[in-house]
Design a protein around this motif. Structure first.
Motif, PDB file in Angstrom:
ATOM      1  N   TYR A  35      -0.592   2.803  -3.508  1.00  0.00           N
ATOM      2  CA  TYR A  35      -0.173   2.513  -2.153  1.00  0.00           C
ATOM      3  C   TYR A  35      -0.222   0.997  -1.985  1.00  0.00           C
ATOM      4  O   TYR A  35      -0.901   0.300  -2.728  1.00  0.00           O
ATOM      5  CB  TYR A  35      -1.134   3.141  -1.129  1.00  0.00           C
ATOM      6  N   LYS A  42       1.032  -0.927   8.030  1.00  0.00           N
ATOM      7  CA  LYS A  42       0.406   0.326   7.628  1.00  0.00           C
ATOM      8  C   LYS A  42       0.263   0.419   6.112  1.00  0.00           C
ATOM      9  O   LYS A  42       1.005  -0.226   5.362  1.00  0.00           O
ATOM     10  CB  LYS A  42       1.263   1.513   8.091  1.00  0.00           C
ATOM     11  N   PHE A  91      -3.406  -0.598  -3.348  1.00  0.00           N
ATOM     12  CA  PHE A  91      -4.512   0.344  -3.511  1.00  0.00           C
ATOM     13  C   PHE A  91      -4.137   1.419  -4.523  1.00  0.00           C
ATOM     14  O   PHE A  91      -3.059   2.010  -4.443  1.00  0.00           O
ATOM     15  CB  PHE A  91      -4.851   1.020  -2.183  1.00  0.00           C
ATOM     16  N   GLY A 108      -9.485   3.070  -4.225  1.00  0.00           N
ATOM     17  CA  GLY A 108     -10.217   1.896  -4.673  1.00  0.00           C
ATOM     18  C   GLY A 108     -10.209   0.811  -3.604  1.00  0.00           C
ATOM     19  O   GLY A 108      -9.617   0.986  -2.532  1.00  0.00           O
ATOM     20  N   ASP A 109     -10.850  -0.320  -3.896  1.00  0.00           N
ATOM     21  CA  ASP A 109     -10.942  -1.408  -2.928  1.00  0.00           C
ATOM     22  C   ASP A 109      -9.726  -2.331  -2.946  1.00  0.00           C
ATOM     23  O   ASP A 109      -9.661  -3.281  -2.165  1.00  0.00           O
ATOM     24  CB  ASP A 109     -12.215  -2.230  -3.167  1.00  0.00           C
TER      25      ASP A 109
ATOM     26  N   TYR B  36      -9.812   8.040   7.531  1.00  0.00           N
ATOM     27  CA  TYR B  36     -10.411   7.090   6.598  1.00  0.00           C
ATOM     28  C   TYR B  36     -11.019   5.935   7.392  1.00  0.00           C
ATOM     29  O   TYR B  36     -10.508   5.543   8.439  1.00  0.00           O
ATOM     30  CB  TYR B  36      -9.348   6.516   5.646  1.00  0.00           C
ATOM     31  N   GLN B  38     -12.048   1.900   6.985  1.00  0.00           N
ATOM     32  CA  GLN B  38     -11.745   0.745   6.133  1.00  0.00           C
ATOM     33  C   GLN B  38     -12.482  -0.472   6.650  1.00  0.00           C
ATOM     34  O   GLN B  38     -12.194  -0.967   7.751  1.00  0.00           O
ATOM     35  CB  GLN B  38     -10.226   0.487   6.106  1.00  0.00           C
ATOM     36  N   ARG B  41     -11.506  -6.124   3.783  1.00  0.00           N
ATOM     37  CA  ARG B  41     -11.340  -6.422   2.360  1.00  0.00           C
ATOM     38  C   ARG B  41     -11.832  -5.288   1.450  1.00  0.00           C
ATOM     39  O   ARG B  41     -12.203  -5.528   0.296  1.00  0.00           O
ATOM     40  CB  ARG B  41     -11.999  -7.734   1.982  1.00  0.00           C
ATOM     41  N   LYS B  42     -11.837  -4.063   1.989  1.00  0.00           N
ATOM     42  CA  LYS B  42     -12.215  -2.898   1.191  1.00  0.00           C
ATOM     43  C   LYS B  42     -11.108  -1.853   1.281  1.00  0.00           C
ATOM     44  O   LYS B  42     -10.200  -1.961   2.105  1.00  0.00           O
ATOM     45  CB  LYS B  42     -13.523  -2.288   1.736  1.00  0.00           C
ATOM     46  N   GLY B  43     -11.189  -0.846   0.426  1.00  0.00           N
ATOM     47  CA  GLY B  43     -10.217   0.231   0.468  1.00  0.00           C
ATOM     48  C   GLY B  43     -10.575   1.289   1.483  1.00  0.00           C
ATOM     49  O   GLY B  43     -11.700   1.336   1.976  1.00  0.00           O
ATOM     50  N   PRO B  44      -9.615   2.143   1.828  1.00  0.00           N
ATOM     51  CA  PRO B  44      -9.905   3.263   2.743  1.00  0.00           C
ATOM     52  C   PRO B  44     -10.935   4.214   2.129  1.00  0.00           C
ATOM     53  O   PRO B  44     -10.809   4.606   0.973  1.00  0.00           O
ATOM     54  CB  PRO B  44      -8.537   3.952   2.888  1.00  0.00           C
ATOM     55  N   LEU B  46     -12.721   7.891   2.591  1.00  0.00           N
ATOM     56  CA  LEU B  46     -12.485   9.169   3.257  1.00  0.00           C
ATOM     57  C   LEU B  46     -13.698   9.589   4.086  1.00  0.00           C
ATOM     58  O   LEU B  46     -14.827   9.622   3.602  1.00  0.00           O
ATOM     59  CB  LEU B  46     -12.198  10.247   2.204  1.00  0.00           C
ATOM     60  N   TYR B  49     -11.564  15.496   6.360  1.00  0.00           N
ATOM     61  CA  TYR B  49     -10.345  16.078   5.810  1.00  0.00           C
ATOM     62  C   TYR B  49     -10.208  17.471   6.401  1.00  0.00           C
ATOM     63  O   TYR B  49     -11.073  18.316   6.198  1.00  0.00           O
ATOM     64  CB  TYR B  49     -10.461  16.126   4.288  1.00  0.00           C
ATOM     65  N   LEU B  88      -8.418   4.714  10.030  1.00  0.00           N
ATOM     66  CA  LEU B  88      -7.039   5.095   9.739  1.00  0.00           C
ATOM     67  C   LEU B  88      -6.915   6.608   9.759  1.00  0.00           C
ATOM     68  O   LEU B  88      -7.709   7.300   9.124  1.00  0.00           O
ATOM     69  CB  LEU B  88      -6.636   4.608   8.344  1.00  0.00           C
ATOM     70  N   LEU B 100       0.767  10.594   1.318  1.00  0.00           N
ATOM     71  CA  LEU B 100       0.071  10.473   2.593  1.00  0.00           C
ATOM     72  C   LEU B 100       0.840   9.517   3.490  1.00  0.00           C
ATOM     73  O   LEU B 100       1.323   8.478   3.032  1.00  0.00           O
ATOM     74  CB  LEU B 100      -1.345   9.927   2.402  1.00  0.00           C
ATOM     75  N   PHE B 102       0.268   7.216   6.785  1.00  0.00           N
ATOM     76  CA  PHE B 102      -0.841   6.633   7.533  1.00  0.00           C
ATOM     77  C   PHE B 102      -0.417   6.158   8.909  1.00  0.00           C
ATOM     78  O   PHE B 102       0.725   5.737   9.128  1.00  0.00           O
ATOM     79  CB  PHE B 102      -1.404   5.418   6.777  1.00  0.00           C
ATOM     80  N   GLY B 103      -1.382   6.172   9.842  1.00  0.00           N
ATOM     81  CA  GLY B 103      -1.250   5.429  11.075  1.00  0.00           C
ATOM     82  C   GLY B 103      -1.617   3.978  10.812  1.00  0.00           C
ATOM     83  O   GLY B 103      -2.087   3.625   9.727  1.00  0.00           O
ATOM     84  N   GLY B 104      -1.391   3.143  11.815  1.00  0.00           N
ATOM     85  CA  GLY B 104      -1.639   1.725  11.632  1.00  0.00           C
ATOM     86  C   GLY B 104      -3.099   1.316  11.702  1.00  0.00           C
ATOM     87  O   GLY B 104      -3.446   0.182  11.385  1.00  0.00           O
TER      88      GLY B 104
END
Lengths: 116, 112
Positions: A35, A42, A91, A108-109, B36, B38, B41-44, B46, B49, B88, B100, B102-104
């Motif tokens: 992604y 988004k 990502f 991942g980050d 999710y 966030q 500077r990190k990933g989403p 979870l 669900y 998110l 997937l 996503f919303g903003g």
């Protein structure tokens, strides 16, 4: 807890150059995804990969993009000739199984890609 | 109409308050719903669900899905400063495979 790891965390590349982003998915996961998130926008789906094949891709994932699982642990995204608009967070995600099994995707980050 | 809409915030609440987040969507084919978190500077990451309509609770988090209204919610009880992040929502249609949408994201700030 197992996690998806991505390297590098930040990649700076000149426009027109090739770039490879790397990911190590969670070890027992079989489905892999990329992604991207352009700053202020988004998170957008690029591609999903299973059994060494692309299973789905979005309109963004054009001929400049490719994915590969070169060995048993790595999953890579290659951008052949980068453009300014490729600047984004990328990502990687993985899931144990695919859509039919209701397994969630773990992210991942990210790698921050900056095109100059 | 955007496929998934989410108020960007920021939503500022005092520590201990209930945080209420929501998303609306237009695609009636969405059947799987995720939240999710966030950090910068990190990933989403979870959080929740759920499948189809109904409620799901996990600790301080409750997710609700109302498919008839095309509306999903996330509630965070007893909010902590560490809950300050962007939240998110994400959705998937059964026929859309693994993609997937996503919303903003909504930025939440929990003040001590």
């Amino acid at each position: 807890e197992p996690e998806v790891t991505q390297t590098p965390s930040h990649q700076v590349t000149q426009m027109g150059q090739e770039v490879i982003l790397r990911c190590v998915p969670i070890s027992n996961h079989l489905y892999f995804y990329w992604y991207r998130q352009i700053l202020g926008q988004k998170v957008e789906f690029l591609v999903s990969f299973y059994n060494n094949e692309i299973s789905e891709k979005s309109e963004i994932f054009d001929d400049q993009f490719s994915v590969e699982r070169p060995d048993g642990s790595n999953f890579t995204l290659k951008i052949r000739s980068t453009k300014l608009e490729d600047s984004a967070m990328y990502f990687c995600a993985s899931s144990e199984r695919g859509a039919s099994s209701n397994q969630p995707q773990h992210f991942g980050d990210g790698t921050r890609l900056s095109i100059l | 109409q955007k496929e998934v809409e989410q108020d960007p915030g920021p939503l500022s609440v005092p520590e201990g308050a209930i945080v209420s987040l929501n998303c609306t969507y237009s695609n009636s084919a969405f059947q799987y719903f995720m939240w999710y978190r966030q950090y910068s500077r990190k990933g989403p990451e979870l959080l929740m669900y759920t499948y189809s309509s109904g409620n799901k609770e996990d600790g301080r988090f409750t997710a609700q899905v109302d498919k008839s209204s095309k509306y999903i919610s996330l509630f965070i009880r007893d909010s902590q400063p560490s809950d300050s992040a962007t939240y998110l929502c994400a959705m998937r249609a059964r026929a859309a495979g693994n993609k997937l949408t996503f919303g903003g994201g909504t930025r939440v700030l929990v003040k001590p």
